[in-house]
Design a protein around this motif. Structure first.
Motif, PDB file in Angstrom:
ATOM      1  N   GLY A  55      47.622  46.921  43.272  1.00  0.00           N
ATOM      2  CA  GLY A  55      46.825  45.940  43.985  1.00  0.00           C
ATOM      3  C   GLY A  55      45.945  46.577  45.040  1.00  0.00           C
ATOM      4  O   GLY A  55      46.218  47.685  45.522  1.00  0.00           O
ATOM      5  N   PRO A  75      43.834  42.895  41.594  1.00  0.00           N
ATOM      6  CA  PRO A  75      44.098  44.255  41.123  1.00  0.00           C
ATOM      7  C   PRO A  75      42.992  45.225  41.536  1.00  0.00           C
ATOM      8  O   PRO A  75      41.839  44.827  41.718  1.00  0.00           O
ATOM      9  CB  PRO A  75      44.152  44.102  39.608  1.00  0.00           C
ATOM     10  N   THR A 109      50.631  40.801  40.614  1.00  0.00           N
ATOM     11  CA  THR A 109      50.090  42.159  40.657  1.00  0.00           C
ATOM     12  C   THR A 109      51.168  43.146  41.102  1.00  0.00           C
ATOM     13  O   THR A 109      51.840  42.910  42.108  1.00  0.00           O
ATOM     14  CB  THR A 109      48.910  42.218  41.647  1.00  0.00           C
ATOM     15  N   PHE A 169      44.937  44.630  34.284  1.00  0.00           N
ATOM     16  CA  PHE A 169      45.597  43.341  34.082  1.00  0.00           C
ATOM     17  C   PHE A 169      45.271  42.798  32.693  1.00  0.00           C
ATOM     18  O   PHE A 169      46.155  42.302  31.985  1.00  0.00           O
ATOM     19  CB  PHE A 169      45.161  42.345  35.151  1.00  0.00           C
ATOM     20  N   THR A 185      38.302  38.777  37.398  1.00  0.00           N
ATOM     21  CA  THR A 185      39.576  39.086  36.743  1.00  0.00           C
ATOM     22  C   THR A 185      39.854  38.097  35.623  1.00  0.00           C
ATOM     23  O   THR A 185      40.292  38.475  34.526  1.00  0.00           O
ATOM     24  CB  THR A 185      40.714  39.055  37.779  1.00  0.00           C
TER      25      THR A 185
END
Length: 311
Positions: free
Chosen positions: A267, A276, A262, A282, A31
């Motif tokens: 999520g 996520p 989130t 994101f 992420t």
């Protein structure tokens, strides 16, 4: 108005990223890499910051580096509260910075440091003075947490809640101002260290304290601030109106904006600490906010510079 973009907040703390869903933090590494790369494509000159580590953990930095997750990150941030939660003494601050510098050549910022007045307001005065002596000149950014006490009715962002005992209630007394807006003894002392020391102040959705906070920061001589824009809040009605109001109010300051939280429906689990389902969503939120607010981007030439005392 935006000096830097921080990706998440305290990712190695289970109050902000759920290690039961992501054991080993592999999803976080992915992420982080996705968002950092997207931000660099959107705004190449904008510094990107790894969300402040709490606890300060060089092995976590080494892990992220081994995953190539730091390739598009310019700064590593740390958080420390040795008089309240950490298992080390306040005089160890220089050593804690050295631990991170030993594993990465990237600048190290202190994006949250503070002292609770839960036990005594005089403790905060001592902690502020000692923190300033230990950190000013040793790191390009020091964000004191925080300007305001957390209102009792809001609840602290932690997974432990009242099970923490007094540790939980310390969250509500970190401000230089009490919940009712009256000054604590450390407020005047803080003004002596600004602008070398900045602030970290989280604003809740449609926070009633925003305008008063700006007035206090002007009075104190604050030049740089860390705050957040919540991915979860972006799904509320009139979210952009609030984001616009917040960022317009803070336009005169050099702002490090933190992207985190989130949305429950996006999520893997329905909680703001969850990784996520789709990391690209994101990243899209981060870049959309930079696109919206970086029109007044004012990169500070000293933001990434090593203090002369350490050069």
């Amino acid at each position: 108005m935006i000096e830097a973009a921080m990706i998440w907040n305290e990712p190695n703390n289970k109050s902000h990223w759920d290690p039961e869903i992501d054991p080993g933090w592999h999803l976080f590494a992915d992420t982080l890499a996705c968002a950092a790369q997207a931000l660099k494509q959107e705004a190449p000159a904008l510094p990107t910051v790894l969300g402040g580590l709490s606890p300060i953990d060089p092995t976590f930095v080494q892990f992220l580096d081994s995953k190539r997750a730091l390739d598009h990150v310019d700064v590593v941030a740390v958080h420390g509260f040795p008089l309240d939660w950490n298992l080390w003494q306040i005089n160890e601050w220089p050593a804690k910075l050295a631990e991170i510098r030993a594993v990465t050549p990237k600048p190290v910022w202190v994006t949250e440091v503070g002292v609770s007045t839960f036990g005594a307001e005089e403790v905060q005065v001592f902690g502020l003075e000692r923190t300033a002596a230990l950190l000013i000149g040793r790191t390009p950014r020091i964000h004191w947490y925080s300007l305001y006490d957390l209102p009792q009715a809001w609840g602290a962002t932690t997974r432990h809640k009242e099970a923490e005992g007094s540790s939980y209630y310390r969250h509500f007394y970190m401000g230089l101002l009490r919940e009712d807006g009256t000054p604590k003894p450390a407020l005047e002392q803080f003004g002596r260290y600004a602008p070398a020391m900045g602030l970290c102040q989280w604003f809740h959705f449609e926070d009633h304290r925003l305008d008063d906070a700006v007035a206090w920061m002007r009075r104190l001589g604050v030049r740089y601030l860390r705050t957040g824009l919540s991915w979860a809040d972006s799904f509320r009605p009139n979210a952009l109106d609030w984001f616009d109001r917040q960022m317009e109010a803070l336009a005169e300051f050099d702002v490090t904006v933190t992207f985190c939280f989130t949305p429950e429906h996006r999520g893997i689990a329905p909680h703001h600490t969850s990784p996520p389902q789709v990391k690209e969503e994101f990243a899209e939120f981060c870049t959309a906010m930079i696109r919206r607010y970086a029109g007044q981007l004012r990169p500070r030439s000293d933001a990434l510079a090593m203090p002369a005392s350490l050069a």
